[in-house]
Design a protein around this motif. Structure first.
Motif, short mmCIF file in Angstrom:
data_model
loop_
_atom_site.label_atom_id
_atom_site.label_comp_id
_atom_site.label_asym_id
_atom_site.label_seq_id
_atom_site.Cartn_x
_atom_site.Cartn_y
_atom_site.Cartn_z
N ARG B 163 -2.39 -6.38 -8.86
CA ARG B 163 -1.12 -5.68 -9.02
C ARG B 163 -0.12 -6.09 -7.95
O ARG B 163 1.09 -6.15 -8.18
CB ARG B 163 -1.34 -4.16 -8.97
N GLU B 164 -0.63 -6.34 -6.73
CA GLU B 164 0.27 -6.69 -5.64
C GLU B 164 1.02 -7.99 -5.91
O GLU B 164 2.13 -8.19 -5.40
CB GLU B 164 -0.52 -6.79 -4.32
N GLY B 167 3.91 -7.13 -7.91
CA GLY B 167 4.81 -6.45 -6.98
C GLY B 167 5.70 -7.43 -6.23
O GLY B 167 6.85 -7.11 -5.90
N ALA B 191 5.57 -3.06 -0.44
CA ALA B 191 4.37 -3.20 -1.26
C ALA B 191 3.68 -1.85 -1.42
O ALA B 191 3.17 -1.52 -2.49
CB ALA B 191 3.43 -4.22 -0.63
N ARG B 192 3.68 -1.08 -0.36
CA ARG B 192 3.05 0.24 -0.43
C ARG B 192 3.74 1.14 -1.46
O ARG B 192 3.09 1.81 -2.25
CB ARG B 192 3.07 0.91 0.95
N TYR B 194 5.56 0.12 -3.99
CA TYR B 194 5.31 -0.44 -5.33
C TYR B 194 3.94 0.02 -5.85
O TYR B 194 3.82 0.49 -6.99
CB TYR B 194 5.38 -1.96 -5.27
N LEU B 195 2.93 -0.10 -5.02
CA LEU B 195 1.57 0.22 -5.47
C LEU B 195 1.38 1.72 -5.70
O LEU B 195 0.51 2.12 -6.47
CB LEU B 195 0.54 -0.30 -4.46
N THR B 205 3.46 0.14 -13.52
CA THR B 205 4.02 1.35 -12.94
C THR B 205 5.52 1.40 -13.25
O THR B 205 6.07 0.50 -13.88
CB THR B 205 3.83 1.40 -11.42
#
Lengths: 100, 386
Positions: B163-164, B167, B191-192, B194-195, B205
């Protein structure tokens, strides 16, 4: 309820949903029925407001031996590569696990 | 020199209305009219000079292009409706430019946009076409997000991505959007964040899905010899592909691959790497990566390397408006959004996000999810004229 697809009477290619003219140019089709397939991809819809496991909406992309790929609602126990039974229930196409 | 298959007509005017979320006071007609007037003004033409009209809109129903011509007060010799979704913008430009070349019209207004009131987008996706209405709506399927979630899952497995990695696409575009005052999402994204965003359809997401907005985009196309107030933009290559895999492929190849195989880069007399700025139709991050691979801009099998070594470094000239993922998706207007951004770049009008000395730009279109993934693909290379 069974899942109706169409088989070209000239080249035997199967289409789902049933097509109008085959890519070979033929206009004549015969009914064929998709009964099972292999799950090649899954997604679970967002769970906003849904609290129970039974309310989860899981969708599967299912490849059938006839060469069609269909989108079906899946039982939450289904995982990728499972062989599933395809059937219509209340107007929705479902992918159900096949008991071993 | 221009390739024999390339239209001679040029783009002489552009406009994009503000993209607005939850705009109760707008109508589809009002946003299309706003874009139309602004684009004609930009071209320097008089309103009465327009004698051709092409329109793409999901929400114009029950009206069509001819109704809009009436409401816009345009007398025409050429009119056309387009229903090729995210590919329609470039599809319209291609067809309109050929109409100008043929003499069927002298100045064509190309319009795309939508206004979605409360529940209108949900209603659109529920009855999008026969296959959707009969096979997907009852599941329920939640609109195209779930279908592209499954495309993303396949892409992840093929390329070994997490997933990253997707992102990185969103974060790179958000960095551009921070320099675009018109973008809907402008705050830099970590990134945090986004996740941690709410899941829409696993693995997608909220930030993997473009925000639905109301708005419209327009371009004016005229013959190469016609006077123009705005800097002219030449079409260097343009092509389209429809129903390339009959919905039976895996969605990880688009019609762009067919376009490239048919000689798109030969038509442009360029290599993919020659483009200074790129707008790839970004309804979902996965489709950005798929199209770059189809175009030959990311070597086959090197998607992960591209993400980590090019996108992740920042500054890669891709979707410099922030793309639809950040600027917003104005329905069919999304098919012209990238065209407008690239032309602004070629005209040197992008302020803090301006790419230095941008002369050549690539734009793609993609869309019309018939059952499992998009069925339409278009591409155009645009060149700034001195």
């Amino acid at each position: 309820m069974t899942v109706r697809a169409a088989s070209c009477s000239a080249c035997a290619r199967v289409t789902f949903p049933p097509g109008l003219v085959c890519r070979c140019g033929a206009l004549a089709w015969v009914d064929t029925f998709l009964s099972e397939g292999a799950v090649e991809s899954l997604t679970t819809l967002g769970q906003d407001g849904r609290r129970s496991e039974s309310a989860l909406v899981v969708l599967a992309s299912v490849q059938t031996p006839e060469g069609c790929t269909v989108i079906a609602r899946a039982d939450p126990s289904v995982v990728t590569h499972d062989t599933v039974r395809l059937e219509f229930e209340a107007d929705a196409l479902w992918a159900r696990p096949i008991p071993i | 020199m221009t390739h024999p298959g390339t239209p001679q007509a040029t783009i002489t005017g552009i406009a994009e209305t503000p993209y607005v979320r939850r705009a109760a006071d707008l109508t589809t007609g009002s946003v299309l009219a706003q874009a139309a007037v602004a684009a004609v003004k930009d071209s320097g033409l008089a309103w009465s000079d327009i004698d051709g009209l092409a329109v793409s809109s999901f929400s114009l129903n029950p009206d069509h292009a001819i109704d809009l011509a009436w409401r816009l007060g345009l007398k025409l010799t050429w009119v056309a409706d387009f229903f090729t979704g995210g590919a329609s913008g470039i599809d319209m430009i291609r067809t309109a430019a050929r109409a100008v070349d043929a003499g069927d019209a002298h100045a064509v207004l190309v319009l795309a946009g939508d206004h979605f009131g409360a529940n209108a987008f949900t209603a659109l996706t529920a009855g999008f076409n026969t296959a959707t209405r009969d096979l997907l709506t009852a599941l329920p399927y939640g609109g195209p997000n779930s279908l592209f979630a499954m495309v993303t899952g396949r892409h992840m497995r093929r390329h070994g991505l997490g997933r990253e990695d997707y992102g990185q696409v969103v974060m790179a575009q958000r960095a551009w959007a921070a320099k675009n005052p018109a973008a809907t999402y402008r705050t830099p994204l970590t990134a945090r964040e986004y996740l941690a965003a709410p899941m829409v359809a696993s693995p997608l997401t909220r930030f993997d899905c473009p925000p639905v907005v109301s708005g419209a985009d327009a371009v004016v196309i005229t013959g190469a010899a016609r006077k123009s107030r705005a800097p002219r933009v030449k079409i260097r290559a343009i092509a389209a592909s429809f129903n390339s895999d009959e919905q039976q492929g895996d969605g990880l190849t688009t019609g762009l691959a067919d376009i490239v195989r048919a000689g798109f880069w030969d038509q442009a007399e360029l290599d993919a790497s020659d483009c200074d700025v790129i707008s790839v139709y970004d309804d979902y991050p996965v489709m950005v990566l798929v199209q770059l691979e189809d175009l030959g801009m990311v070597p086959g099998g090197e998607v992960a390397k591209f993400i980590r070594q090019q996108l992740g470094r920042g500054g890669y000239p891709l979707n410099t408006s922030g793309g639809q993922l950040c600027a917003g998706q104005a329905g069919a207007g999304g098919g012209l959004h990238g065209v407008i951004e690239v032309i602004r770049q070629l005209r040197g009008e992008c302020g803090p996000r301006q790419i230095d000395a941008a002369r050549l730009g690539l734009v793609t279109g993609y869309g019309m999810v018939l059952y499992r993934h998009g069925a339409s693909a278009t591409a155009v290379v645009l060149e700034a004229q001195p």
